[in-house]
Design an enzyme around this catalytic site. Structure first.
Site, PDB file in Angstrom:
ATOM      1  N   PHE A 135       0.853  -1.195   0.000  1.00 48.25           N
ATOM      2  CA  PHE A 135       0.000   0.000   0.000  1.00 48.25           C
ATOM      3  C   PHE A 135       0.882   1.235   0.000  1.00 48.25           C
ATOM      4  O   PHE A 135       1.733   1.406   0.867  1.00 48.25           O
ATOM      5  CB  PHE A 135      -0.933   0.037   1.215  1.00 48.25           C
ATOM      6  CG  PHE A 135      -1.872   1.220   1.162  1.00 48.25           C
ATOM      7  CD1 PHE A 135      -3.001   1.188   0.344  1.00 48.25           C
ATOM      8  CD2 PHE A 135      -1.606   2.373   1.881  1.00 48.25           C
ATOM      9  CE1 PHE A 135      -3.851   2.287   0.266  1.00 48.25           C
ATOM     10  CE2 PHE A 135      -2.455   3.466   1.808  1.00 48.25           C
ATOM     11  CZ  PHE A 135      -3.574   3.432   0.997  1.00 48.25           C
ATOM     12  N   ASP A 220       9.212   2.271   1.642  1.00 44.18           N
ATOM     13  CA  ASP A 220       8.071   3.064   2.104  1.00 44.18           C
ATOM     14  C   ASP A 220       7.939   2.835   3.604  1.00 44.18           C
ATOM     15  O   ASP A 220       7.404   1.820   4.044  1.00 44.18           O
ATOM     16  CB  ASP A 220       6.807   2.632   1.354  1.00 44.18           C
ATOM     17  CG  ASP A 220       5.570   3.387   1.823  1.00 44.18           C
ATOM     18  OD1 ASP A 220       5.626   4.036   2.879  1.00 44.18           O
ATOM     19  OD2 ASP A 220       4.538   3.308   1.127  1.00 44.18           O
ATOM     20  N   LYS A 249       2.691   9.719   8.190  1.00 45.91           N
ATOM     21  CA  LYS A 249       2.016   9.244   9.407  1.00 45.91           C
ATOM     22  C   LYS A 249       2.631   9.764  10.712  1.00 45.91           C
ATOM     23  O   LYS A 249       2.388  10.903  11.086  1.00 45.91           O
ATOM     24  CB  LYS A 249       1.913   7.718   9.393  1.00 45.91           C
ATOM     25  CG  LYS A 249       0.931   7.229   8.323  1.00 45.91           C
ATOM     26  CD  LYS A 249       0.345   5.856   8.586  1.00 45.91           C
ATOM     27  CE  LYS A 249      -0.870   5.608   7.709  1.00 45.91           C
ATOM     28  NZ  LYS A 249      -0.603   4.883   6.485  1.00 45.91           N
TER      29      LYS A 249
HETATM   30  C1  LIG Z   1      -0.835   5.143   5.023  1.00 42.85           C
HETATM   31  C2  LIG Z   1       0.211   4.735   4.075  1.00 42.85           C
HETATM   32  C3  LIG Z   1       0.452   5.455   2.890  1.00 42.85           C
HETATM   33  C4  LIG Z   1      -0.427   6.604   2.442  1.00 42.85           C
HETATM   34  O1  LIG Z   1      -0.339   7.679   3.308  1.00 42.85           O
HETATM   35  P1  LIG Z   1      -1.436   8.861   3.194  1.00 42.85           P
HETATM   36  O2  LIG Z   1      -0.923   9.882   4.170  1.00 42.85           O
HETATM   37  O3  LIG Z   1      -2.752   8.262   3.573  1.00 42.85           O
HETATM   38  O4  LIG Z   1      -1.428   9.345   1.809  1.00 42.85           O
HETATM   39  C5  LIG Z   1       1.497   5.073   2.083  1.00 42.85           C
HETATM   40  N1  LIG Z   1       2.290   4.033   2.426  1.00 42.85           N
HETATM   41  C6  LIG Z   1       2.087   3.321   3.558  1.00 42.85           C
HETATM   42  C7  LIG Z   1       3.014   2.205   3.880  1.00 42.85           C
HETATM   43  C8  LIG Z   1       1.037   3.644   4.413  1.00 42.85           C
HETATM   44  O5  LIG Z   1       0.833   2.907   5.514  1.00 42.85           O
END
Ligand SMILES: *Cc1c(COP(=O)(O)O)cnc(C)c1O
Length: 396
Positions: A135, A220, A249
């Protein structure tokens, strides 16, 4: 609750289902609804509220910055922005920082950076290998990198150049690598995919392959970063360094901030290549600086290590006691209880009734991601609630 759900239904775009709860305030690990009922918050704004709700130190930094300078755009220098950038470089293996406003945007930036690097340095290569169940966000670029069909399919042709392989499968990455490959994009632990933890040598072996092929490794760490897994960055536990890392986050403790970090060698953006009006504004970078300082000097990382050991042990007790639990996985305070059937939503709803917020991240997986400042008593209280819920569900 009042009539908020009905009002929403008439004016909001319908992009997701909410829990029937209107939250009005928080303190530490606890939040209160509009009827005065309190809940232990083991969702924490989806791993965002790293220092707890209404953290007095963070609130003071934000209030002071709000009454000093909020936004000047990136046409000018500001002190909080350079201070946070220096802290991130000092405390990571990366050399350069670009600030943005969310995780999706951080991944957009990383994708653009890796593509430009490949086009310049690898004979026009622009493909990125990403993983099924990964994700990376909801914007068109980040969703093109997200290997979950239901997030992509309604939106027509995706941006080309993404190849998907199974997570935790190094051989699949090798087989997918071509002269067109510029980078591999991975989460150190798949968060939204279900708190999927790869084999201990996975990242090491992917790193070795990227080095051998001369391609970039993008991690990520939007969810795993800023202390969530027990070290400041999850990559430290694998004994490797990424070429590019994305953050968001937990970095702001609740204010919207993201960042792309890069090694010097692949920091190929030039003036005009990328930008954002708000990015790294004084408010969010002052908050981010406070969060990083609390993690590195304020004892918060140590708390993550102690509390995560406790949470793991208490969940292991549930594995022994409940026929509905098949196991647990995770690292630090990103942890999941795996259930023997698809009852995660029912468990989460019943836990809410008993005063605990947890996230059913998969039909059979309940995710725990409390503030990194969670106390020992709160961990015990949360697991006791889950224990009672599992007993109730088992009794039918
Ligand atoms: C939540 C998340 C995202 C997206 O972040 P947003 O601030 O919602 O755009 C991308 N990568 C990972 C691993 C995430 O957990």
């Amino acid at each position: 609750m009042g009539d908020i759900p009905a009002r929403e239904a008439t004016v909001h775009m319908n992009t997701g289902r909410r829990q029937p709860l209107t939250l009005v305030r928080g303190q530490g690990t606890r939040v209160w609804d509009d009827e005065g009922k309190s809940y232990l918050d083991f969702i924490a704004g989806i791993a965002v509220v790293s220092l707890g709700h209404a953290n007095p130190g963070l609130a003071e930094v934000i209030a002071k910055q709000a009454s000093t300078l909020l936004q000047v755009s990136n046409l000018f220098y500001t002190e909080p922005q350079i201070e946070l950038a220096e802290l991130l470089v000092q405390h990571s293996a990366l050399d350069r920082v670009f600030f943005c406003n969310s995780g999706a945007e951080a991944n957009e930036g990383a994708i653009k950076l890796a593509r430009k690097w490949g086009i310049l340095n690898r004979n026009g290569a622009y493909e990125i290998i990403a993983t099924h169940n990964g994700f990376h966000g909801r914007t068109l670029g980040s969703v093109a990198a997200t290997g979950t069909p239901r997030y992509r399919d309604p939106f027509g042709p995706m941006i080309p150049g993404f190849v998907f392989v199974d997570y935790d499968d190094v051989e699949a990455i090798k087989a997918a690598t071509t002269p067109q490959t510029a980078a591999v994009l991975l989460e150190p632990i798949q968060g939204e995919g279900g708190v999927n933890v790869p084999a201990p040598d996975y990242l090491r072996r992917v790193r070795d392959w990227c080095d051998e092929q001369g391609i970039l490794l993008i991690l990520d760490e939007v969810q795993t970063g800023t202390g969530r897994t027990g070290t400041l960055w999850a990559y430290e536990q694998a004994g490797i360094e990424p070429d590019i890392m994305t953050l968001a986050k937990g970095l702001g403790g609740g204010v919207p901030i993201g960042a792309v970090l890069s090694k010097e060698a692949c920091s190929v953006f030039e003036p005009g290549d990328h930008g954002s009006t708000y990015s790294g504004n004084p408010l969010v970078t002052a908050a981010g600086k406070y969060v990083i300082q609390q993690l590195t000097e304020g004892g918060v990382l140590e708390n993550v290590q102690e509390r995560s050991g406790q949470l793991e042990q208490r969940l292991a007790g549930l594995e022994d006691r409940s026929p509905l639990v098949s196991g647990q996985r995770g690292a630090g305070l990103l942890r999941a209880l795996v259930l023997t059937s698809d009852i995660a939503a029912e468990v989460a709803t019943k836990a809410m009734g008993r005063g605990l917020l947890v996230n059913p991240v998969r039909p059979n997986v309940v995710r725990f991601m409390p503030p990194l400042t969670v106390t020992a008593a709160e961990i015990d209280e949360a697991v006791d609630i889950i224990d009672a819920v599992l007993t109730e569900v088992a009794a039918g």
